[in-house]
Design a protein around this motif. Structure first.
Motif, PDB file in Angstrom:
ATOM      1  N   ALA A 431     -23.955 -38.410   6.998  1.00  0.00           N
ATOM      2  CA  ALA A 431     -24.082 -38.472   8.458  1.00  0.00           C
ATOM      3  C   ALA A 431     -24.750 -37.230   9.050  1.00  0.00           C
ATOM      4  O   ALA A 431     -25.586 -37.348   9.951  1.00  0.00           O
ATOM      5  N   LEU A 432     -24.394 -36.043   8.573  1.00  0.00           N
ATOM      6  CA  LEU A 432     -24.922 -34.825   9.193  1.00  0.00           C
ATOM      7  C   LEU A 432     -26.432 -34.677   9.009  1.00  0.00           C
ATOM      8  O   LEU A 432     -27.122 -34.251   9.952  1.00  0.00           O
ATOM      9  N   PRO A 433     -27.021 -34.992   7.839  1.00  0.00           N
ATOM     10  CA  PRO A 433     -28.490 -34.907   7.752  1.00  0.00           C
ATOM     11  C   PRO A 433     -29.206 -35.802   8.765  1.00  0.00           C
ATOM     12  O   PRO A 433     -30.248 -35.414   9.299  1.00  0.00           O
ATOM     13  N   ILE A 463     -23.515 -29.014  15.916  1.00  0.00           N
ATOM     14  CA  ILE A 463     -23.528 -28.902  14.455  1.00  0.00           C
ATOM     15  C   ILE A 463     -22.358 -28.052  13.972  1.00  0.00           C
ATOM     16  O   ILE A 463     -21.627 -28.419  13.034  1.00  0.00           O
ATOM     17  N   LEU A 464     -22.156 -26.904  14.623  1.00  0.00           N
ATOM     18  CA  LEU A 464     -21.065 -26.024  14.210  1.00  0.00           C
ATOM     19  C   LEU A 464     -19.706 -26.685  14.406  1.00  0.00           C
ATOM     20  O   LEU A 464     -18.814 -26.580  13.547  1.00  0.00           O
ATOM     21  N   ARG A 522     -30.071 -27.861   1.895  1.00  0.00           N
ATOM     22  CA  ARG A 522     -31.423 -28.414   1.894  1.00  0.00           C
ATOM     23  C   ARG A 522     -31.902 -28.765   3.301  1.00  0.00           C
ATOM     24  O   ARG A 522     -33.084 -29.084   3.492  1.00  0.00           O
ATOM     25  N   LEU A 523     -31.026 -28.746   4.295  1.00  0.00           N
ATOM     26  CA  LEU A 523     -31.406 -29.104   5.662  1.00  0.00           C
ATOM     27  C   LEU A 523     -31.901 -27.903   6.461  1.00  0.00           C
ATOM     28  O   LEU A 523     -32.323 -28.064   7.599  1.00  0.00           O
ATOM     29  N   ASP A 524     -31.820 -26.716   5.915  1.00  0.00           N
ATOM     30  CA  ASP A 524     -32.225 -25.510   6.651  1.00  0.00           C
ATOM     31  C   ASP A 524     -31.371 -25.340   7.905  1.00  0.00           C
ATOM     32  O   ASP A 524     -31.880 -25.072   8.998  1.00  0.00           O
ATOM     33  N   LEU A 525     -30.057 -25.490   7.730  1.00  0.00           N
ATOM     34  CA  LEU A 525     -29.130 -25.316   8.847  1.00  0.00           C
ATOM     35  C   LEU A 525     -28.990 -23.839   9.198  1.00  0.00           C
ATOM     36  O   LEU A 525     -29.354 -22.961   8.410  1.00  0.00           O
TER      37      LEU A 525
END
Length: 893
Positions: A431-433, A463-464, A522-525
């Motif tokens: 879900a988050l990606p 996001i946080l 891998r999402l560059d968060l």
């Protein structure tokens, strides 16, 4: 065929392009037609070659630079060779060098003095004064700048100053030489003035070419003036205007026909649009029913473009009906946009559709907030489901294996809290990606998102918050002891009184969280988001390690129940059981599991064993607990005995000892029923445990220390040292207990056996042998030796030495109590008994035991008769011969 030509000489050997070169050699051709090729320094010079004879050719050099061969080619001899080389260079013309062409003075490089050999192709003009400038002591340049500011010594420079030139090149030249140089310069200038006519004669060709070019240029200019006049631009402008007028006359008819066609085409298009507009409301209803929203959007956009600014009343009425249906479609699409689950691509499509329908709100931001809320609700819903699942398991008193979330794919039952972690990790990974990609599309302008800083901050907060909720939920379920005050609500959801022991499951949960962490990286968060999950992983690693170490402690605490008393003999440490090896294996296994499951090096993970971290302290504490538990197990095994074990006959150790047997290296007593080995007696257990203590302290603990060092752990030096102290203290206690069990009965038999049969040292019977009590004492010592040697040969000397100290002290006490009661034969008998015991056990006697035997002999009167002395020696020798086999055990300790 003639031999190939050979060039052996030339004159001159160097020169600029066009130098007349005389080439000499052999086989240069029999006639002029034989010469078919000539190259000088790689340049073809055949056109300028003049064949003189078969030994001589004259030619002009080409534009080649540097040294090169002169190669002659003939018809019959072929390509020849050269034994000499020609050096070509390009001359540099300076302001004092006559030239028939223009020379760019700005590029002239005048360097006075000796010309360097390596710059063979360059040319430097000679000194205008004709003087040598080879003086190595140059005049300082700084002084020249100070004497002649804004001047130069360069002859071609505009700011040339003769003083600078003279100081720079002739500061050491005498005045007479300078006067001679001045005369030389004057003569040279005069010669150049007088030689102008000769110069023109030498360059007649160049001068004539230049005159012809100037005359041709003058003729062309005069012809152009006669034909076009002095101002030809007005005539050209008039011609252009006439051309434009004629062109307009040609295309007037074509342009008028084009306007008529456009008018007709516009009329036909208007007729078609009317039909489309009147049918548009019905078509919109049909397409909405078929969910063909793209076609509705295209028709609406087309209608807006065609009739958006119309003033016709009928058109406005139709457009009003169209707007009503479009408003309904906007609401439908906005509702579908916020109804999840839905893929990101479908959401983007709906957002673009709403933007094309001119939705007044921010559809993309609504999609982001709805997706974020959906993820949070899914996390809470999953948590509540597993809380109810755990409550139902607690109420039924057993595990519901039929419940899917608590069952693995292989049918193995999982606790509800572990199943929660297994459900939340895939949920966040999927879900988050999607939420992150949707937000990135929004802020990069793909979905026409406004780039307001507050929305960037809001999205980052979303996001946080989502990741914090995920970590807080897992932390409250698996690590409630680490939950902070902000997580009290999640922590209170779970029943802390019925919380299962999750030590065996933390490693599995750690793998799931790590997989989620890798997918998030891998999402560059933002780093703050990754740090939240990183802190959860760090705590999971820490408590997973603690759980594994606790299990190891609990396992070691049960070692006393796993003791089989099966002895394996070590060459250096004697008999040991499997407990030391079991301790070593337990430590190795738990540390290997920690290394494989906890200490895996993953990107961005904070190392567990940082300098000064709590993990070091926990590891040392639990290693200390493991070793302490092992020491307590050994203590229990050593000092747990019943009355039957401690009940020994006070008469003799040999007679009071139970029947022993050694079966396959295992010391045991026969129970009398089925003949199988059982638990050995307590005294043997003391020896076995004492051997285990020594082996553990000297071998197992150093190997554990080496194992930690080889596997990258910090050495647990303090726990190992503390364990050695505990084992040493335990060994001392066991040794004291064993000596108490062996020394007291053995010493207690000496005095009764000494006076058995109402023996008196004031006897008148002549001694004939060693008395039985001394033999019994030796046999009892041999029995102790055999018992200790059967378990641990390395302990024989330690045990027997201390037993002999008590025996010697007892003899000293008994003999001192009989002082003054000895008859001559009684004294002889006493000296024989004490001497035999002392000599037989001499290899094991300590200084204290020796002093005690000496004190005993001092209490016995001296033997004065020679016959008695001989009798004493004879009896002792006879006894030693008979007991030679018994004495061997004391010599080989």
């Amino acid at each position: 065929m003639s031999p190939p030509p050979v060039v052996t000489g030339l004159s001159p050997k160097e020169g600029p392009p066009g130098t007349r070169v005389t080439i000499r050699g052999e086989f240069l051709g029999n006639q002029a037609n034989d010469l078919i090729g000539l190259t000088i320094c790689g340049c073809d010079c055949l056109l300028s070659a003049e064949w003189k004879s078969k030994n001589k050719i004259v030619a002009r050099s080409g534009p080649g630079k540097g040294r090169g061969d002169i190669v002659v080619t003939t018809k019959h001899g072929g390509r020849g060779t050269s034994t000499v080389q020609f050096r070509g260079y390009h001359e540099t013309y300076g302001p004092l060098k006559e030239s028939a062409v223009w020379v760019e003075e700005a590029e002239t490089n005048l360097t006075w003095g000796r010309r360097p050999m390596q710059l063979a192709a360059s040319y430097a003009p000679p000194d205008p004064l004709g003087l040598s400038t080879e003086d190595e002591n140059k005049f300082p340049e700084d002084d020249l700048h100070e004497l002649f500011p804004d001047c130069s010594g360069d002859l071609s420079a505009e700011n040339f100053h003769p003083g600078w030139f003279l100081l720079e090149h002739h500061h050491c030249t005498t005045f007479e030489d300078l006067k001679a140089g001045t005369l030389f310069l004057k003569r040279k200038v005069d010669v150049q003035k007088e030689g102008q006519l000769s110069f023109l004669k030498a360059n007649t060709g160049s001068v004539m070419d230049q005159l012809d070019a100037l005359i041709l240029l003058k003729n062309c200019y005069e012809t152009d003036v006669r034909e076009n006049g002095k101002e030809p631009l007005k005539k050209l402008e008039k011609s252009i205007e006439e051309a434009m007028t004629e062109a307009n006359k040609i295309f007037d008819d074509v342009l008028s026909r084009k306007d008529n066609a456009d008018s007709t085409r516009a009329a036909l298009s208007i007729m078609t649009r009317y039909k489309f507009l009147f049918q548009l409301p019905g078509n919109i209803d049909k397409n909405i029913a078929k969910k063909d929203y793209d076609l509705v959007i295209n028709d609406y956009a087309r209608a807006k473009n065609l009739f958006g600014k119309t003033d016709v009343a009928i058109f406005k009425k139709v457009l009003f009906e169209v707007e009503k249906r479009i408003d309904n479609l906007r609401n439908i699409l906005h509702t579908k946009l916020q109804k999840l689950p839905i893929s990101v691509d479908d959401q983007k499509h709906l957002i673009r559709s709403l933007m094309n329908l001119e939705w007044t709100g921010d559809a993309a931001w609504d999609a982001i907030t709805s997706r974020c809320d959906y993820i949070s609700k899914q996390i809470v819903r999953t948590r509540d489901y597993h809380v109810q699942l755990e409550a139902s398991e607690d109420d039924s008193g057993k595990n519901h294996k039929g419940t899917k979330p608590a069952i693995t794919s292989g049918g193995e039952w999982w606790p509800a809290r572990v199943s929660l972690c297994g459900a939340l990790c895939p949920l966040l990974t999927e879900a988050l990606p999607d939420l992150w990609r949707l937000g990135q599309s929004y802020f990069c302008g793909e979905l026409r998102g406004d780039r307001q800083p507050e929305k960037h901050d809001k999205f980052k907060t979303m996001i946080l918050t989502t990741i914090e909720l995920f970590c807080r939920t897992i932390r409250s379920a698996l690590l409630p002891q680490t939950a902070d005050r902000s997580a009290m609500s999640e922590k209170s959801v779970w029943n802390s009184q019925t919380a299962p022991n999750l030590c065996n499951w933390l490693a599995h949960c750690l793998r799931d969280v790590r997989e989620t962490y890798n997918s998030l990286m891998r999402l560059d968060l933002p780093s703050e988001a990754l740090d939240i999950v990183g802190n959860l992983i760090h705590d999971l690693k820490l408590y997973c390690m603690i759980g594994l170490l606790k299990q190891a402690v609990d396992s070691v605490k049960t070692f006393n129940k796993k003791e089989t008393w099966k002895i394996e003999f070590d060459p250096q440490h004697g008999g040991i059981t499997e407990l030391p090896g079991l301790l070593e294996k337990t430590v190795y296994d738990v540390m290997n599991v920690i290394k494989e499951s906890v200490l895996i090096a993953c990107p961005r993970e904070k190392p567990l064993f940082d300098t000064g971290s709590a993990a070091h302290k926990h590891l040392n504490n639990y290693i200390q607990d493991i070793l302490n538990a092992f020491s307590k197990c050994l203590e229990k095994l050593a000092f747990s005995h019943d009355e039957q074990d401690s009940g020994q006959s006070p008469l003799s150790v040999v007679l009071g000892a139970p029947a022993l047997m050694v079966l396959g290296g295992r010391l045991a007593e026969v129970d009398g029923h089925d003949g199988l080995p059982a638990t050995p007696p307590w005294q043997h257990r003391l020896l076995i445990t004492l051997s285990n203590c020594r082996y553990s302290s000297e071998c197992v603990l150093p190997r554990i220390l080496t194992f930690f060092d080889k596997n990258g752990y910090t050495k647990p030096i303090l726990p190992i040292e503390a364990a050695k102290v505990l084992l040493k203290t335990l060994s001392k206690s066991i040794m004291e207990a064993y000596l108490e069990q062996k020394s007291d009965p053995l010493v207690g038999t000496i005095e009764p056996s000494m006076y058995i049969g109402k023996f008196d040292w004031n006897t008148k019977i002549k001694p004939t042998d060693v008395r039985p009590y001394a033999k019994e004492c030796i046999n009892n010592l041999i029995a102790v030796h055999a018992e200790v040697h059967s378990v641990s040969p390395s302990l024989v000397r330690t045990v027997l030495s201390q037993v002999l100290e008590t025996v010697a002290e007892e003899f000293a006490r008994l003999m001192s109590g009989c002082h003054g009661k000895f008859s001559p034969f009684g004294a002889l008998q006493a000296r024989i008994d004490v001497t035999v015991l002392k000599d037989t056990t001499l290899p094991l006697l300590t200084q204290r035991a020796k002093h005690s035997f000496e004190d005993a002999l001092e209490c016995i009167p001296e033997i004065k008769s020679e016959d008695d002395k001989k009798l004493k020696e004879q009896i002792i020798q006879d006894f030693q011969k008979r007991t030679k086999l018994q004495a061997i055990c004391f010599k080989n300790c």
